[in-house]
Design a protein around this motif. Structure first.
Motif, PDB file in Angstrom:
ATOM      1  N   GLY A 194      21.653 -60.805  13.102  1.00  0.00           N
ATOM      2  CA  GLY A 194      21.972 -60.021  14.287  1.00  0.00           C
ATOM      3  C   GLY A 194      20.911 -60.229  15.340  1.00  0.00           C
ATOM      4  N   GLU A 195      21.232 -59.899  16.578  1.00  0.00           N
ATOM      5  CA  GLU A 195      20.277 -60.081  17.661  1.00  0.00           C
ATOM      6  C   GLU A 195      19.228 -58.982  17.712  1.00  0.00           C
ATOM      7  OE1 GLU A 195      22.441 -60.330  21.277  1.00  0.00           O
ATOM      8  OE2 GLU A 195      23.531 -62.163  20.735  1.00  0.00           O
ATOM      9  N   GLU A 196      19.518 -57.832  17.122  1.00  0.00           N
ATOM     10  CA  GLU A 196      18.612 -56.695  17.207  1.00  0.00           C
ATOM     11  C   GLU A 196      17.320 -56.956  16.432  1.00  0.00           C
ATOM     12  OE1 GLU A 196      22.867 -55.478  17.502  1.00  0.00           O
ATOM     13  OE2 GLU A 196      21.670 -56.634  16.071  1.00  0.00           O
ATOM     14  N   ILE A 204      11.594 -62.479   8.457  1.00  0.00           N
ATOM     15  CA  ILE A 204      12.194 -62.754   9.762  1.00  0.00           C
ATOM     16  C   ILE A 204      11.636 -61.810  10.822  1.00  0.00           C
ATOM     17  CG2 ILE A 204      14.339 -62.706  11.072  1.00  0.00           C
ATOM     18  CD1 ILE A 204      14.043 -65.146   9.314  1.00  0.00           C
ATOM     19  N   LYS A 205      11.478 -60.536  10.472  1.00  0.00           N
ATOM     20  CA  LYS A 205      10.930 -59.576  11.446  1.00  0.00           C
ATOM     21  C   LYS A 205       9.516 -59.961  11.854  1.00  0.00           C
ATOM     22  CE  LYS A 205      13.619 -55.637   9.721  1.00  0.00           C
ATOM     23  NZ  LYS A 205      13.549 -54.326   9.025  1.00  0.00           N
ATOM     24  N   HIS A 223      13.525 -66.957  23.154  1.00  0.00           N
ATOM     25  CA  HIS A 223      14.685 -66.216  23.624  1.00  0.00           C
ATOM     26  C   HIS A 223      14.889 -64.923  22.833  1.00  0.00           C
ATOM     27  CE1 HIS A 223      18.910 -65.543  24.825  1.00  0.00           C
ATOM     28  NE2 HIS A 223      19.137 -65.302  23.551  1.00  0.00           N
ATOM     29  N   GLY A 224      14.633 -64.966  21.541  1.00  0.00           N
ATOM     30  CA  GLY A 224      14.856 -63.835  20.662  1.00  0.00           C
ATOM     31  C   GLY A 224      15.699 -64.225  19.466  1.00  0.00           C
ATOM     32  N   ASN A 225      16.207 -63.246  18.748  1.00  0.00           N
ATOM     33  CA  ASN A 225      17.068 -63.523  17.605  1.00  0.00           C
ATOM     34  C   ASN A 225      18.405 -64.092  18.063  1.00  0.00           C
ATOM     35  OD1 ASN A 225      15.198 -62.533  15.753  1.00  0.00           O
ATOM     36  ND2 ASN A 225      16.049 -60.467  15.783  1.00  0.00           N
ATOM     37  N   VAL A 226      18.946 -65.027  17.273  1.00  0.00           N
ATOM     38  CA  VAL A 226      20.282 -65.569  17.524  1.00  0.00           C
ATOM     39  C   VAL A 226      21.048 -65.569  16.210  1.00  0.00           C
ATOM     40  CG1 VAL A 226      19.578 -67.011  19.470  1.00  0.00           C
ATOM     41  CG2 VAL A 226      19.499 -67.946  17.156  1.00  0.00           C
ATOM     42  N   GLY A 228      24.460 -67.335  13.831  1.00  0.00           N
ATOM     43  CA  GLY A 228      24.953 -68.672  13.526  1.00  0.00           C
ATOM     44  C   GLY A 228      25.860 -69.252  14.592  1.00  0.00           C
ATOM     45  N   ASN A 229      26.710 -68.419  15.187  1.00  0.00           N
ATOM     46  CA  ASN A 229      27.620 -68.943  16.212  1.00  0.00           C
ATOM     47  C   ASN A 229      26.895 -69.344  17.485  1.00  0.00           C
ATOM     48  OD1 ASN A 229      27.016 -66.301  16.874  1.00  0.00           O
ATOM     49  ND2 ASN A 229      29.085 -65.762  17.514  1.00  0.00           N
ATOM     50  N   ASP A 230      25.669 -68.849  17.687  1.00  0.00           N
ATOM     51  CA  ASP A 230      24.901 -69.227  18.874  1.00  0.00           C
ATOM     52  C   ASP A 230      24.494 -70.696  18.845  1.00  0.00           C
ATOM     53  OD1 ASP A 230      24.604 -66.803  20.520  1.00  0.00           O
ATOM     54  OD2 ASP A 230      23.618 -65.980  18.749  1.00  0.00           O
ATOM     55  N   ILE A 231      24.420 -71.280  17.656  1.00  0.00           N
ATOM     56  CA  ILE A 231      24.103 -72.713  17.558  1.00  0.00           C
ATOM     57  C   ILE A 231      25.140 -73.513  18.331  1.00  0.00           C
ATOM     58  CG2 ILE A 231      23.948 -74.682  15.992  1.00  0.00           C
ATOM     59  CD1 ILE A 231      22.897 -72.749  13.850  1.00  0.00           C
ATOM     60  N   PHE A 232      26.412 -73.144  18.166  1.00  0.00           N
ATOM     61  CA  PHE A 232      27.502 -73.900  18.778  1.00  0.00           C
ATOM     62  C   PHE A 232      27.818 -73.412  20.182  1.00  0.00           C
ATOM     63  CE2 PHE A 232      27.927 -73.631  14.175  1.00  0.00           C
ATOM     64  CZ  PHE A 232      27.762 -74.965  13.857  1.00  0.00           C
ATOM     65  N   LYS A 233      27.362 -72.233  20.532  1.00  0.00           N
ATOM     66  CA  LYS A 233      27.478 -71.758  21.917  1.00  0.00           C
ATOM     67  C   LYS A 233      26.439 -72.413  22.820  1.00  0.00           C
ATOM     68  CE  LYS A 233      29.242 -67.061  20.996  1.00  0.00           C
ATOM     69  NZ  LYS A 233      28.892 -65.620  21.100  1.00  0.00           N
ATOM     70  N   GLY A 234      25.355 -72.922  22.227  1.00  0.00           N
ATOM     71  CA  GLY A 234      24.278 -73.469  23.039  1.00  0.00           C
ATOM     72  C   GLY A 234      23.434 -72.386  23.678  1.00  0.00           C
ATOM     73  N   THR A 235      23.346 -71.242  23.011  1.00  0.00           N
ATOM     74  CA  THR A 235      22.577 -70.112  23.554  1.00  0.00           C
ATOM     75  C   THR A 235      21.124 -70.494  23.778  1.00  0.00           C
ATOM     76  OG1 THR A 235      24.046 -68.561  22.418  1.00  0.00           O
ATOM     77  CG2 THR A 235      21.916 -67.707  23.156  1.00  0.00           C
ATOM     78  N   THR A 236      20.535 -71.243  22.844  1.00  0.00           N
ATOM     79  CA  THR A 236      19.168 -71.732  22.990  1.00  0.00           C
ATOM     80  C   THR A 236      19.132 -73.223  22.702  1.00  0.00           C
ATOM     81  OG1 THR A 236      18.626 -71.226  20.671  1.00  0.00           O
ATOM     82  CG2 THR A 236      18.153 -69.519  22.323  1.00  0.00           C
ATOM     83  N   ASP A 237      18.073 -73.873  23.149  1.00  0.00           N
ATOM     84  CA  ASP A 237      17.911 -75.308  22.892  1.00  0.00           C
ATOM     85  C   ASP A 237      17.480 -75.579  21.459  1.00  0.00           C
ATOM     86  OD1 ASP A 237      18.373 -76.170  25.650  1.00  0.00           O
ATOM     87  OD2 ASP A 237      16.461 -75.177  26.070  1.00  0.00           O
ATOM     88  N   VAL A 238      16.707 -74.650  20.885  1.00  0.00           N
ATOM     89  CA  VAL A 238      16.165 -74.804  19.540  1.00  0.00           C
ATOM     90  C   VAL A 238      16.511 -73.562  18.733  1.00  0.00           C
ATOM     91  CG1 VAL A 238      14.076 -75.142  18.149  1.00  0.00           C
ATOM     92  CG2 VAL A 238      14.236 -76.178  20.431  1.00  0.00           C
ATOM     93  N   VAL A 239      16.924 -73.744  17.485  1.00  0.00           N
ATOM     94  CA  VAL A 239      17.151 -72.640  16.561  1.00  0.00           C
ATOM     95  C   VAL A 239      16.288 -72.867  15.329  1.00  0.00           C
ATOM     96  CG1 VAL A 239      18.804 -71.492  15.032  1.00  0.00           C
ATOM     97  CG2 VAL A 239      19.469 -72.088  17.360  1.00  0.00           C
ATOM     98  N   VAL A 240      15.511 -71.850  14.964  1.00  0.00           N
ATOM     99  CA  VAL A 240      14.554 -71.947  13.857  1.00  0.00           C
ATOM    100  C   VAL A 240      15.040 -71.125  12.674  1.00  0.00           C
ATOM    101  CG1 VAL A 240      12.194 -71.395  13.144  1.00  0.00           C
ATOM    102  CG2 VAL A 240      12.617 -72.331  15.417  1.00  0.00           C
ATOM    103  N   CYS A 241      14.907 -71.692  11.469  1.00  0.00           N
ATOM    104  CA  CYS A 241      15.267 -70.986  10.240  1.00  0.00           C
ATOM    105  C   CYS A 241      14.543 -71.650   9.074  1.00  0.00           C
ATOM    106  CB  CYS A 241      16.778 -71.029  10.010  1.00  0.00           C
ATOM    107  SG  CYS A 241      17.465 -72.706   9.948  1.00  0.00           S
TER     108      CYS A 241
END
Length: 370
Positions: A194-196, A204-205, A223-226, A228-241
């Motif tokens: 979740g984004e919260e 993760i916190k 940017h903050g929390n994203v 899984g669907n944000d990967i394909f939305k292009g919400t951020t350039d980089v996603v970390v996990c």
């Protein structure tokens, strides 16, 4: 850094593990030939059994380096590290090891489709990690609806990661996007449920706190929390996990892309009417298939090493392996290794001492060099 800066006019040398992957030279050699034809400023060092690479001996801008052993896809890491010391994987990696007193390595980047665990472990043993990096990470791109790409890491090198590791992944991912895509200040998201800020595990916190602090200092653009669907939305350039989540995400996305293509084929094959519609829609269908084809996005960077290494899918065909070569070439040409080093140095210098990881170096024989 020890490696001299590369420019667009410099020759980029790639070291290729030609025996790695499910298909070996039957895939790697055609891919290398096509790559050479498309890149006049590239040179290749082809590593493998001499008899298997005989046809490439006369190719221009190409040199064959013999290796008598092959790391099989099901070989344990210990075999690759301690027993097969003349494997094509190990010899190819040794080509990117920096020379003495700052001399340029024989190759600027290594590409292999071999055993992922063995590649990571041998690479970490031979090349070591950049100062300030505890664990290397695997990063690749995934398509998004903005007609671009989202870089995701880690994809399997580390199944358990600390908050400090996730901060390091964020810095390395930012450097990768800056170098290859030319974005000066790429946005970074932390993959969560979740984004919260109150959601997620304690790891993760805590990672979000470190990333937020790094963002406030200007080390990254957090940017903050994203989700899984944000990967394909292009919400951020980089996603970390962490690597466990990242690998599951990658394989799920590839499976879903294949499923969608198969379902569309089935629906257009149901009757003469739908087959006629398929003929009319063929240009759109071909364009869709090309965009959804996971082979186009082959080539994952092993970030955090003192040498540039790219991993291809083991099942890659010639087209897919050529994409990995293209990605590796672009990274070397744009000085990715230098940029990762510089950005890590600046981040670690500015962050509080309490946030620095105190983890001792892991044993080189760990299953995934984790």
């Amino acid at each position: 850094m020890t490696s001299p800066a590369l420019t667009a006019l410099d020759t980029v040398r790639l070291s290729i593990d030609c025996m790695g992957g499910d298909h070996g030279p039957s895939v790697t050699l055609p891919a290398c030939r096509a790559f050479l034809a498309a890149h006049p400023h590239a040179e290749l060092i082809l590593v493998g059994r001499a008899d298997a690479l005989a046809e490439a001996a006369s190719w221009p801008r190409c040199r064959v380096v013999p290796a008598t052993e092959v790391v099989e896809m099901d070989d344990p890491v210990e075999v690759a590290l301690r027993r097969k010391k003349d494997s094509s994987l190990r010899v190819a990696l040794s080509q990117v090891k920096p020379g003495a007193e700052g001399l340029r390595a024989a190759a600027d980047v290594c590409v292999s489709a071999g055993n992922t665990g063995a590649l990571m472990a041998v690479a970490r043993y031979l090349l070591k990690t950049v100062d300030g990096i505890d664990r290397p990470a695997i990063a690749t791109v995934m398509p998004n609806i903005r007609d671009g790409f989202t870089t995701v890491l880690d994809l399997g090198a580390n199944v358990d990661s600390t908050p400090e590791h996730l901060l390091q992944f964020a810095v390395m991912g930012s450097a990768l996007v800056s170098a290859v895509e030319g974005k000066s200040d790429p946005t970074v998201g932390l993959l969560n449920i979740g984004e919260e800020a109150i959601k997620g595990s304690e790891v993760i916190k805590r990672a979000a706190q470190l990333l937020r602090a790094a963002g406030e200092r200007g080390d990254i653009n957090f940017h903050g929390n994203v989700e899984g669907n944000d990967i394909f939305k292009g919400t951020t350039d980089v996603v970390v996990c962490d690597g466990f989540v990242g690998n599951v995400t990658l394989k799920s996305a590839e499976g879903m892309a294949s499923l969608i293509v198969s379902l569309i084929k089935q629906e257009f094959s149901r009757s003469l009417f739908t087959k006629a519609l398929a003929v009319i829609a063929m240009p759109v269908l071909k364009a869709f298939k090309a965009r959804a084809d996971h082979r186009r996005y082959n080539g994952a960077a092993l970030l955090g090493l003192r040498g540039l290494v790219f991993k291809s899918h083991g099942s890659a065909d010639a087209f897919s392996f050529e994409q990995a070569l293209n990605r590796a070439y672009d990274a070397a040409r744009n000085r990715l290794l230098d940029r990762v080093h510089d950005q890590i140095h600046e981040t670690l210098r500015s962050q509080p001492a309490a946030a620095a990881s105190s983890e001792p170096p892991a044993d080189a024989g760990d299953a995934l060099a984790a």
